[in-house]
Design a protein around this motif. Structure first.
Motif, PDB file in Angstrom:
ATOM      1  N   SER A  41       0.567  -5.061   2.367  1.00  0.00           N
ATOM      2  CA  SER A  41       0.160  -4.836   3.757  1.00  0.00           C
ATOM      3  C   SER A  41       1.396  -4.683   4.619  1.00  0.00           C
ATOM      4  O   SER A  41       2.517  -4.951   4.168  1.00  0.00           O
ATOM      5  N   ALA A  42       1.182  -4.358   5.866  1.00  0.00           N
ATOM      6  CA  ALA A  42       2.255  -4.442   6.850  1.00  0.00           C
ATOM      7  C   ALA A  42       2.616  -5.916   7.050  1.00  0.00           C
ATOM      8  O   ALA A  42       1.785  -6.798   6.838  1.00  0.00           O
ATOM      9  N   THR A  47       0.893  -4.483  12.504  1.00  0.00           N
ATOM     10  CA  THR A  47      -0.200  -3.560  12.849  1.00  0.00           C
ATOM     11  C   THR A  47      -0.701  -3.855  14.273  1.00  0.00           C
ATOM     12  O   THR A  47      -0.881  -2.930  15.079  1.00  0.00           O
ATOM     13  N   GLU A  74       2.817  -0.278   6.837  1.00  0.00           N
ATOM     14  CA  GLU A  74       2.838  -0.511   5.396  1.00  0.00           C
ATOM     15  C   GLU A  74       4.043   0.174   4.743  1.00  0.00           C
ATOM     16  O   GLU A  74       4.567  -0.293   3.740  1.00  0.00           O
ATOM     17  N   PHE A 136      -3.927   0.259   2.753  1.00  0.00           N
ATOM     18  CA  PHE A 136      -4.540   0.604   4.053  1.00  0.00           C
ATOM     19  C   PHE A 136      -4.485   2.087   4.388  1.00  0.00           C
ATOM     20  O   PHE A 136      -4.991   2.495   5.414  1.00  0.00           O
ATOM     21  N   ARG A 150      -9.295  -1.972   9.470  1.00  0.00           N
ATOM     22  CA  ARG A 150      -8.489  -3.190   9.467  1.00  0.00           C
ATOM     23  C   ARG A 150      -8.746  -3.982   8.186  1.00  0.00           C
ATOM     24  O   ARG A 150      -9.872  -4.062   7.703  1.00  0.00           O
ATOM     25  N   GLY A 151      -7.684  -4.553   7.670  1.00  0.00           N
ATOM     26  CA  GLY A 151      -7.799  -5.302   6.416  1.00  0.00           C
ATOM     27  C   GLY A 151      -7.870  -4.400   5.193  1.00  0.00           C
ATOM     28  O   GLY A 151      -8.143  -4.845   4.083  1.00  0.00           O
ATOM     29  N   GLY A 152      -7.619  -3.088   5.402  1.00  0.00           N
ATOM     30  CA  GLY A 152      -7.871  -2.088   4.366  1.00  0.00           C
ATOM     31  C   GLY A 152      -6.976  -2.157   3.139  1.00  0.00           C
ATOM     32  O   GLY A 152      -7.255  -1.477   2.145  1.00  0.00           O
ATOM     33  N   SER A 153      -5.918  -2.958   3.170  1.00  0.00           N
ATOM     34  CA  SER A 153      -5.091  -3.081   1.953  1.00  0.00           C
ATOM     35  C   SER A 153      -5.885  -3.717   0.818  1.00  0.00           C
ATOM     36  O   SER A 153      -5.617  -3.440  -0.358  1.00  0.00           O
ATOM     37  N   ASP A 154      -6.845  -4.562   1.169  1.00  0.00           N
ATOM     38  CA  ASP A 154      -7.718  -5.133   0.126  1.00  0.00           C
ATOM     39  C   ASP A 154      -8.420  -3.999  -0.618  1.00  0.00           C
ATOM     40  O   ASP A 154      -8.516  -4.006  -1.847  1.00  0.00           O
TER      41      ASP A 154
HETATM   42  N1  ASP Z   1      -2.050  -3.834   8.067  1.00  0.00           N
HETATM   43  C1  ASP Z   1      -3.482  -3.566   8.131  1.00  0.00           C
HETATM   44  C2  ASP Z   1      -4.150  -4.535   9.084  1.00  0.00           C
HETATM   45  O1  ASP Z   1      -3.494  -5.399   9.637  1.00  0.00           O
HETATM   46  C3  ASP Z   1      -4.132  -3.578   6.784  1.00  0.00           C
HETATM   47  C4  ASP Z   1      -4.111  -4.889   6.045  1.00  0.00           C
HETATM   48  O2  ASP Z   1      -3.324  -5.789   6.393  1.00  0.00           O
HETATM   49  O3  ASP Z   1      -4.872  -5.039   5.077  1.00  0.00           O
HETATM   50  O4  ASP Z   1      -5.319  -4.427   9.306  1.00  0.00           O
END
Ligand code: ASP
Ligand code: ADP
Ligand code: MG
Length: 405
Positions: A41-42, A47, A74, A136, A150-154
């Motif tokens: 992730s970042a 982000t 990222e 992400f 958001r959270g897309g690295s998962d």
């Molecule tokens: N950097 C992105 C976010 O903060 C993706 C992630 O962290 O999964 O939403």
């Protein structure tokens, strides 16, 4: 020799010491002969900081440009992680989402993965490299940069694990696994050893941001078994997998709070067929997710009309208001009001299917706390209520104590 996909979230790469720590863990696995794909992730806060910069300029920035901007977060981390591995003497190559072959649709800021062609990942692995992939992000078939919500690295990690047919998928984060409630809100929350996809889906959809909702949907669809665990220690984490028979013995698996919703109320909607359809079709066309919907009883005084309240994700609020302003002349409603001070509290468990009276007990607990319920929705394995955000954490603690304490 196993192929392992590991994902490290924002806190786990939050500074250069943490990034060196990631390199150390990757080195340990590699020393065992495993092949590693590492999704990052970042760095935490990056982000959010980028979003703030854009919002300082305008409250409705172009979504294409937001993707261009956010994808840089990222990209910093993949390079730093590769540099840290090189410093530890390990061959590593960083790839953007596009380079890793992640192709998405063109819905900027919440693109869906359409396919993954990871030939470059395979080649680099075969040459003995650790492959570090930017979470992400992806690209459209036309080459536009997109992000996955958001959270897309998962999602990047789960989707890569499926595409690469990985032997193991590990999601490293800043807690030991999936807990019965957010441990930051309910200190008595316990780590779960395992949880069913459906339960984590409902918890994630109800605001437990430990895993991105769409990543869990993807894992369920493709049968990716994964582990959520801490990057800060070696404790075993939580295994996420298909439901097993004994999981129904537990009525409630978890409690969650969604602080990220806002309520819109449309007043004086003509009480005629097709009006609700008109409103929600336009919101849908603008890719706005609507969660709970409540329509009041028809009130008259002239021609009959009703009020419709619904919730949307807070970041979509400005866009939703604009859609409503645009369709107001054609639908002919009177007014729109927004309330950002709401919270959605949910209890989740596959055991609800075989136990009755759970909703009544939930409302009783909230009543005892003198917390007023504004909206209610249920699924087979979840009950959610909208309440004042100011009471959100108190509600989580009370419900955790009552059902899981
Ligand atoms: N950097 C992105 C976010 O903060 C993706 C992630 O962290 O999964 O939403
Ligand atoms: P990452 O940056 O690693 O993706 P996130 O911040 O997205 O991490 O997710 C981890 C956070 O999710 C935890 O720090 C915790 O506060 C929060 N959280 C919310 N609900 C839960 C839960 N039920 N179990 C574990 N963590 C939870
Ligand atoms: Mg996350």
């Amino acid at each position: 020799m196993a192929l392992i996909v590991q994902k490290y979230g924002g806190t786990s790469v939050g500074n250069t010491d943490r990034i060196k720590n990631v390199a150390r863990r990757v080195a340990e696995y590699r020393a065992r002969g495993d092949k590693l794909v590492v999704v990052v992730s970042a760095m935490s806060g990056v982000t959010d900081g980028l979003i703030k910069l854009a919002k300082d300029i305008t409250h409705l920035p172009s979504e294409r440009e937001m993707d261009m901007l956010l994808a840089t977060g990222e990209q910093q981390t993949i390079a730093l992680a590769a540099i840290a591995l090189h410093a530890a003497g390990i061959p590593a190559v960083s790839l953007t989402g596009a380079q890793a072959g992640i192709v998405t649709d063109g819905v900027h800021t919440k693109a869906k993965i359409q396919n993954i062609s990871p030939s470059q990942v395979h080649e680099l692995l075969d040459e003995g490299n650790v492959v570090i992939v930017a979470g992400f992000q992806g690209r459209t078939a036309e080459g536009e940069i997109t992000t996955l919500g958001r959270g897309g690295s998962d999602l990047t990690a789960i989707a890569l694990a499926a595409a690469l047919k990985a032997d193991l998928c590990q999601i490293y984060t800043d807690v030991d696994g999936v807990y019965t409630a957010d441990p930051r809100i309910a200190p008595s929350a316990r780590k779960l050893d395992e949880i069913a996809y459906d339960e984590l889906l409902e918890l994630a959809g109800a605001g437990a941001k430990v895993m991105q909702l769409r990543s869990v949907e993807f894992a369920k669809k493709f049968g990716v078994i994964f582990e959520v665990r801490s990057s800060l220690n070696d404790n075993p984490g939580t295994i996420v997998k298909e439901e097993t028979r004994n999981m129904e013995d537990v009525v409630i698996r978890g409690v969650s709070l969604d602080k990220n919703q806002a309520k819109l109320t449309v007043f004086g909607v003509p009480d005629q067929p097709g009006m609700a359809a008109g409103i929600f079709r336009h919101l849908g066309d603008a890719a706005i997710n609507v969660d709970m919907i409540v329509q009041s009883a028809s009130h008259s005084g002239g021609s009959p009309a009703t009020d419709i309240s619904f919730t949307v994700d807070k970041p979509d609020l400005a866009k939703a208001r604009k859609v409503l302003d645009d369709i107001r002349p054609t639908i002919g409603f009177l007014d729109v009001q927004a309330d950002e001070g709401i919270g959605k509290v949910s209890i989740v468990g596959v055991g609800m299917r075989s136990h009755t009276g759970v909703a009544g007990r939930m409302f009783e607990v909230l009543g005892k706390e003198k917390i007023n319920i504004d909206m209610i929705s249920t699924s087979e394995i979840k009950i959610s209520v909208v309440i004042q955000l100011a009471h959100g954490e108190q509600a989580v603690r009370a419900l955790h104590q009552a059902f899981l304490g």
